[in-house]
Every structure is written in C-alpha cells, then in structure tokens.
Motif scaffolding. Structure first.
Motif, PDB file in Angstrom:
ATOM      1  N   TYR A   4     -11.613   1.336  -8.135  1.00  0.00           N
ATOM      2  CA  TYR A   4     -12.597   2.539  -7.821  1.00  0.00           C
ATOM      3  C   TYR A   4     -12.742   2.445  -6.266  1.00  0.00           C
ATOM      4  O   TYR A   4     -12.772   1.487  -5.604  1.00  0.00           O
ATOM      5  CB  TYR A   4     -14.058   1.842  -8.358  1.00  0.00           C
ATOM      6  N   LEU A   5     -12.380   3.613  -5.862  1.00  0.00           N
ATOM      7  CA  LEU A   5     -12.198   4.039  -4.608  1.00  0.00           C
ATOM      8  C   LEU A   5     -13.037   5.098  -3.959  1.00  0.00           C
ATOM      9  O   LEU A   5     -13.347   6.197  -4.563  1.00  0.00           O
ATOM     10  CB  LEU A   5     -10.804   4.305  -4.206  1.00  0.00           C
ATOM     11  N   LYS A   6     -14.182   4.661  -3.158  1.00  0.00           N
ATOM     12  CA  LYS A   6     -15.449   5.435  -2.810  1.00  0.00           C
ATOM     13  C   LYS A   6     -14.899   6.584  -1.520  1.00  0.00           C
ATOM     14  O   LYS A   6     -14.308   6.201  -0.590  1.00  0.00           O
ATOM     15  CB  LYS A   6     -16.268   4.852  -2.372  1.00  0.00           C
ATOM     16  N   LYS A   7     -15.090   7.805  -1.985  1.00  0.00           N
ATOM     17  CA  LYS A   7     -14.740   8.804  -0.722  1.00  0.00           C
ATOM     18  C   LYS A   7     -15.841   8.679   0.246  1.00  0.00           C
ATOM     19  O   LYS A   7     -16.841   8.268   0.226  1.00  0.00           O
ATOM     20  CB  LYS A   7     -15.075  10.272  -1.488  1.00  0.00           C
ATOM     21  N   PRO A   8     -15.388   9.000   1.744  1.00  0.00           N
ATOM     22  CA  PRO A   8     -13.938   9.240   1.989  1.00  0.00           C
ATOM     23  C   PRO A   8     -13.240   7.989   1.841  1.00  0.00           C
ATOM     24  O   PRO A   8     -13.794   6.827   2.138  1.00  0.00           O
ATOM     25  CB  PRO A   8     -14.183   9.789   3.363  1.00  0.00           C
ATOM     26  N   PHE A   9     -11.991   7.947   1.584  1.00  0.00           N
ATOM     27  CA  PHE A   9     -11.012   7.030   1.645  1.00  0.00           C
ATOM     28  C   PHE A   9     -10.011   7.028   2.549  1.00  0.00           C
ATOM     29  O   PHE A   9      -9.673   8.201   2.771  1.00  0.00           O
ATOM     30  CB  PHE A   9     -10.765   6.553   0.231  1.00  0.00           C
ATOM     31  N   SER A  10      -9.061   5.888   2.825  1.00  0.00           N
ATOM     32  CA  SER A  10      -8.052   5.832   3.448  1.00  0.00           C
ATOM     33  C   SER A  10      -6.983   6.087   2.544  1.00  0.00           C
ATOM     34  O   SER A  10      -6.830   5.456   1.398  1.00  0.00           O
ATOM     35  CB  SER A  10      -8.035   4.589   4.344  1.00  0.00           C
ATOM     36  N   LEU A  11      -5.763   7.066   3.010  1.00  0.00           N
ATOM     37  CA  LEU A  11      -4.781   7.213   2.156  1.00  0.00           C
ATOM     38  C   LEU A  11      -4.020   5.941   1.872  1.00  0.00           C
ATOM     39  O   LEU A  11      -3.347   5.699   0.871  1.00  0.00           O
ATOM     40  CB  LEU A  11      -4.006   8.315   2.600  1.00  0.00           C
ATOM     41  N   ASP A  12      -3.802   5.351   3.109  1.00  0.00           N
ATOM     42  CA  ASP A  12      -2.907   4.257   3.029  1.00  0.00           C
ATOM     43  C   ASP A  12      -3.494   3.006   2.050  1.00  0.00           C
ATOM     44  O   ASP A  12      -2.923   2.366   1.353  1.00  0.00           O
ATOM     45  CB  ASP A  12      -3.029   3.511   4.642  1.00  0.00           C
ATOM     46  N   GLU A  13      -4.734   3.115   2.052  1.00  0.00           N
ATOM     47  CA  GLU A  13      -5.673   2.124   1.098  1.00  0.00           C
ATOM     48  C   GLU A  13      -5.423   2.309  -0.117  1.00  0.00           C
ATOM     49  O   GLU A  13      -4.862   1.506  -1.276  1.00  0.00           O
ATOM     50  CB  GLU A  13      -7.115   2.067   1.233  1.00  0.00           C
ATOM     51  N   LEU A  14      -5.415   3.761  -0.640  1.00  0.00           N
ATOM     52  CA  LEU A  14      -4.775   4.214  -1.951  1.00  0.00           C
ATOM     53  C   LEU A  14      -3.660   3.984  -2.237  1.00  0.00           C
ATOM     54  O   LEU A  14      -3.442   3.620  -3.477  1.00  0.00           O
ATOM     55  CB  LEU A  14      -5.185   5.798  -1.954  1.00  0.00           C
ATOM     56  N   ILE A  15      -2.575   4.080  -1.482  1.00  0.00           N
ATOM     57  CA  ILE A  15      -1.248   3.719  -1.891  1.00  0.00           C
ATOM     58  C   ILE A  15      -1.048   2.385  -2.053  1.00  0.00           C
ATOM     59  O   ILE A  15      -0.428   1.956  -2.900  1.00  0.00           O
ATOM     60  CB  ILE A  15      -0.334   4.268  -0.467  1.00  0.00           C
ATOM     61  N   VAL A  16      -1.823   1.377  -1.461  1.00  0.00           N
ATOM     62  CA  VAL A  16      -1.825   0.186  -1.501  1.00  0.00           C
ATOM     63  C   VAL A  16      -2.207  -0.289  -2.954  1.00  0.00           C
ATOM     64  O   VAL A  16      -1.545  -1.117  -3.568  1.00  0.00           O
ATOM     65  CB  VAL A  16      -2.363  -0.757  -0.308  1.00  0.00           C
ATOM     66  N   ARG A  17      -3.177   0.242  -3.210  1.00  0.00           N
ATOM     67  CA  ARG A  17      -3.985   0.008  -4.530  1.00  0.00           C
ATOM     68  C   ARG A  17      -3.021   0.477  -5.662  1.00  0.00           C
ATOM     69  O   ARG A  17      -2.939  -0.229  -6.750  1.00  0.00           O
ATOM     70  CB  ARG A  17      -5.540   0.677  -4.647  1.00  0.00           C
ATOM     71  N   ILE A  18      -2.472   1.643  -5.505  1.00  0.00           N
ATOM     72  CA  ILE A  18      -1.395   2.240  -6.593  1.00  0.00           C
ATOM     73  C   ILE A  18      -0.482   1.028  -6.553  1.00  0.00           C
ATOM     74  O   ILE A  18       0.013   0.679  -7.922  1.00  0.00           O
ATOM     75  CB  ILE A  18      -0.928   3.518  -6.227  1.00  0.00           C
ATOM     76  N   GLN A  19       0.162   0.553  -5.702  1.00  0.00           N
ATOM     77  CA  GLN A  19       1.300  -0.339  -5.509  1.00  0.00           C
ATOM     78  C   GLN A  19       0.913  -1.534  -6.196  1.00  0.00           C
ATOM     79  O   GLN A  19       1.704  -1.901  -7.084  1.00  0.00           O
ATOM     80  CB  GLN A  19       1.717  -0.505  -4.007  1.00  0.00           C
TER      81      GLN A  19
END
Length: 225
Positions: A99-114
């Motif tokens: 669960y990622l709250k907006k606004p979010f860091s794209l780097d954080e999203l990528i880390v969580r996907i990985q």
C-alpha cells in the motif's frame, strides 16, 4: 524482466509511472480504469499489478478482489491518497500485498515491486523441500498449502510470513523483525497490515486444530505445532 499491469485513472501520473518503470526494464501494460485493467489482466497475465483505488467504472479494491479469486499468488500494490486505517486493512483483506500513499517516490515504488517479485523462498526452491505443519504440507517455492489433497495458493508475503513462523516454530517471531524484513519499515499502517496477514494465515490453517498462531502482545507471534 517482469511485466507490470499499471491501472491509474490520472493520465499524467500514469504516463510518468509507466515511463519510469519502462526505463528500469519492466514491460508495462497500462489501463485507465478497473474494467479495462481486469480485462488486460486476464489477457496479458502480468507478473504484478500496481493500481489506484479510486477509479471510474470499477475501483481498485473491486478489481483486486476479482484478480485474487482467480490468481491469488499475483502480487498487488495499491496506490492511493486514502489513508484511513479501515481502507488500508480492507485492501489487504482483499488480497493486496502493499500500500503506497500518494504522493509517493517512484524509487520507492520500484523497490517495492522488486521486493514482491524477488525469487520466492530461495532457501528451499533448489531442494524442492516440502515442510510439514501439522496435517498440512507447505511448499514455500510454489507458495502452496496442501491439506487432504486440497490446495491453497498463498501470496508472496503470506508464504514468506508462514515460512518465518515455521522456522521459528514454538518460539517467538519478533514483530518488528518481520515488519522490517517483509515491509521495509515498522510504521503503524504496516503493523495493521501484518495483523491482517496473521489473521489470514490462521484462517488457512484452521483445518488442523493442533496448530495455533499465538499473539505475544507487544513482542510478536508464535506458531505452535
């Protein structure tokens, strides 16, 4: 590289996220609402879903519920400005993994996907080892529980949590340790998420009354077999 289904009804944000993921080597399928997202999921069979919650036609929670019924092992990340505890818990109960709250860091999203796409249960996959938990057989590599020939498929995070409980069976598994290892931090929202996952594991294991997952208040959890 993995295929990501991105469902976001704000075109500008959707394109930014899509371009950022593409640059990192992901194949991105983009949909602008839940109906289109659900159709593309069954057509393209992505490795992971990243979705907004508040969308026209079909919201992200409803879409995630439909996906989880058919493919429970595909990880789902919610992107949303909604921060009410009930919303967060509801999302995890429907099969969400993060669960990622907006606004979010794209780097954080990528880390969580990985993190969600990381090879599952590598400690066991090379050996193909099945674990016995009471009357259940647990295959960490395939994220599968079997009881009397009935199979249940777990999400990545459910399987990793159960594996850690098994490794520490009849001992206390520290709550903060699990949050840091599987969620990346021990925030309040992640703590509520962990509680939901423990409840789901109890539900999966209720076919054997000799198995218990006990809450050690303020410390962690204990799998008693």
């Amino acid at each position: 590289m993995a295929t990501v289904l991105l469902v976001e009804d704000e075109p500008a944000l959707g394109m930014i996220v899509k371009d950022s993921l593409t640059v990192r080597g992901f194949t991105v399928i983009y949909a602008c609402d839940g109906v289109e997202g659900l159709a593309l999921f069954f057509e393209k069979r992505p490795d992971i879903v990243v979705t907004d919650v508040m969308m026209p036609e079909m919201d992200g929670f409803t879409m995630a519920e439909q996906i989880h019924k058919s493919q429970p092992y595909v990880p789902i990340i919610f992107l949303t400005a909604r921060s009410q505890t009930a919303d967060v818990v509801h999302g995890f109960e429907l099969g969400g993994n993060d669960y990622l709250k907006k606004p979010f860091s794209l780097d954080e999203l990528i880390v969580r996907i990985q993190a969600l796409l990381r090879p599952k249960a590598t400690a066991y996959s090379s050996l193909g080892k099945l674990l016995t938990i009471g009357r259940y057989l647990f295959d960490p590599a395939k994220q599968k529980l079997v009881l009397d020939e009935q199979e249940m498929f777990l999400s990545h995070r459910e399987a990793e949590l159960l594996r850690r409980l098994y490794e520490q069976r009849n001992q206390v598994l520290g709550r903060n340790d699990v949050l840091l290892e599987l969620w990346g931090d021990d925030s309040f929202f992640n703590g509520r998420s962990l509680d939901v996952f423990i409840t789901k594991l109890r539900r999966y294991l209720r076919g054997d009354s000799t198995i218990q997952i006990v809450n050690i208040r303020g410390i962690g959890y204990k799998l008693i077999v």
